[in-house]
Design a protein around this motif. Structure first.
Motif, PDB file in Angstrom:
ATOM      1  N   ASP A  59     -11.171  -1.487   9.826  1.00 42.36           N
ATOM      2  CA  ASP A  59      -9.812  -1.032  10.087  1.00 42.36           C
ATOM      3  C   ASP A  59      -9.755  -0.510  11.514  1.00 42.36           C
ATOM      4  OD1 ASP A  59      -8.822  -1.544   7.471  1.00 42.36           O
ATOM      5  OD2 ASP A  59      -9.863   0.249   6.773  1.00 42.36           O
ATOM      6  N   VAL A  60      -8.841  -1.056  12.304  1.00 38.59           N
ATOM      7  CA  VAL A  60      -8.667  -0.629  13.685  1.00 38.59           C
ATOM      8  C   VAL A  60      -7.457   0.292  13.705  1.00 38.59           C
ATOM      9  CG1 VAL A  60      -8.305  -1.369  16.060  1.00 38.59           C
ATOM     10  CG2 VAL A  60      -9.593  -2.816  14.494  1.00 38.59           C
ATOM     11  N   GLY A  61      -7.712   1.591  13.893  1.00 39.80           N
ATOM     12  CA  GLY A  61      -6.636   2.575  13.908  1.00 39.80           C
ATOM     13  C   GLY A  61      -6.374   3.080  15.307  1.00 39.80           C
ATOM     14  N   THR A  62      -5.352   3.890  15.426  1.00 38.12           N
ATOM     15  CA  THR A  62      -5.008   4.448  16.733  1.00 38.12           C
ATOM     16  C   THR A  62      -6.026   5.496  17.174  1.00 38.12           C
ATOM     17  OG1 THR A  62      -3.555   6.027  15.644  1.00 38.12           O
ATOM     18  CG2 THR A  62      -2.550   4.015  16.499  1.00 38.12           C
ATOM     19  N   HIS A  63      -6.722   6.115  16.207  1.00 36.48           N
ATOM     20  CA  HIS A  63      -7.673   7.166  16.548  1.00 36.48           C
ATOM     21  C   HIS A  63      -9.122   6.743  16.362  1.00 36.48           C
ATOM     22  CE1 HIS A  63      -4.392   9.880  17.086  1.00 36.48           C
ATOM     23  NE2 HIS A  63      -3.937   9.624  15.870  1.00 36.48           N
ATOM     24  N   GLY A  64      -9.390   5.502  16.047  1.00 39.86           N
ATOM     25  CA  GLY A  64     -10.768   5.060  15.908  1.00 39.86           C
ATOM     26  C   GLY A  64     -10.897   3.899  14.942  1.00 39.86           C
ATOM     27  N   LEU A  65     -12.138   3.574  14.646  1.00 42.72           N
ATOM     28  CA  LEU A  65     -12.456   2.455  13.762  1.00 42.72           C
ATOM     29  C   LEU A  65     -12.990   2.989  12.442  1.00 42.72           C
ATOM     30  CD1 LEU A  65     -14.335   0.236  16.367  1.00 42.72           C
ATOM     31  CD2 LEU A  65     -11.969   0.028  15.648  1.00 42.72           C
TER      32      LEU A  65
END
Length: 151
Positions: free
Chosen positions: A77-83
């Motif tokens: 999962d590629v999120g705005t605050h990290g992986l």
């Protein structure tokens, strides 16, 4: 007086400018110069090195099927605050180490990359590029927001 004096023009004829022939312009040197410039610019130009990342285009139900039914599939999962790797926070280096280990065991390791809504495309492409460099051949990219819809 038939010698040199007779060949001179007399009167108004002496004031007239001699008729000059226009020189013929040859196009061959011009074509040669254009060809040399063309070859020079073709050889001097740096062409961009376009790299292609091969992706399986998932069907509508494929991302859910890949994550829930198949335990061999890694979900990133590629999120705005990290992986996140299978729900656990991870760095790109940790993911690369785990994927390398999995590829040694299972060469056809499948990886699903799910960007969250609002994540820049460059972050997702960086992850995909790193996976491709590691040798992952079975990658799928789900639509942004598909991660939130499944959970």
């Amino acid at each position: 007086m038939t010698g040199p004096v007779a060949s001179r023009p007399s009167g108004l004829e002496a004031l007239r400018a001699p008729v000059r022939r226009r020189p013929l312009v040859s196009l061959t040197p011009l074509i040669d110069v254009v060809f040399i410039l063309l070859v020079f610019f073709m050889l001097a130009t740096s062409f961009l090195d376009w790299r292609v990342i091969g992706l399986d285009t998932p069907r509508r139900a494929a991302p859910a099927a890949m994550t829930s039914d198949d335990s061999r599939t890694l979900r990133i999962d590629v999120g705005t605050h990290g992986l996140r790797l299978d729900g656990q926070a991870a760095t790109l280096e940790e993911i690369a180490r785990l994927v390398t280990t999995r590829l040694e065991e299972t060469p056809d390791q499948r990886v699903l990359v799910r960007p969250a809504p609002g994540v820049s495309l460059q972050r997702a492409v960086t992850v995909l590029d790193r996976l491709a460099a590691l040798g992952v051949s079975a990658m799928a990219l789900s639509r942004p927001g598909a991660a939130a819809a499944e959970e």
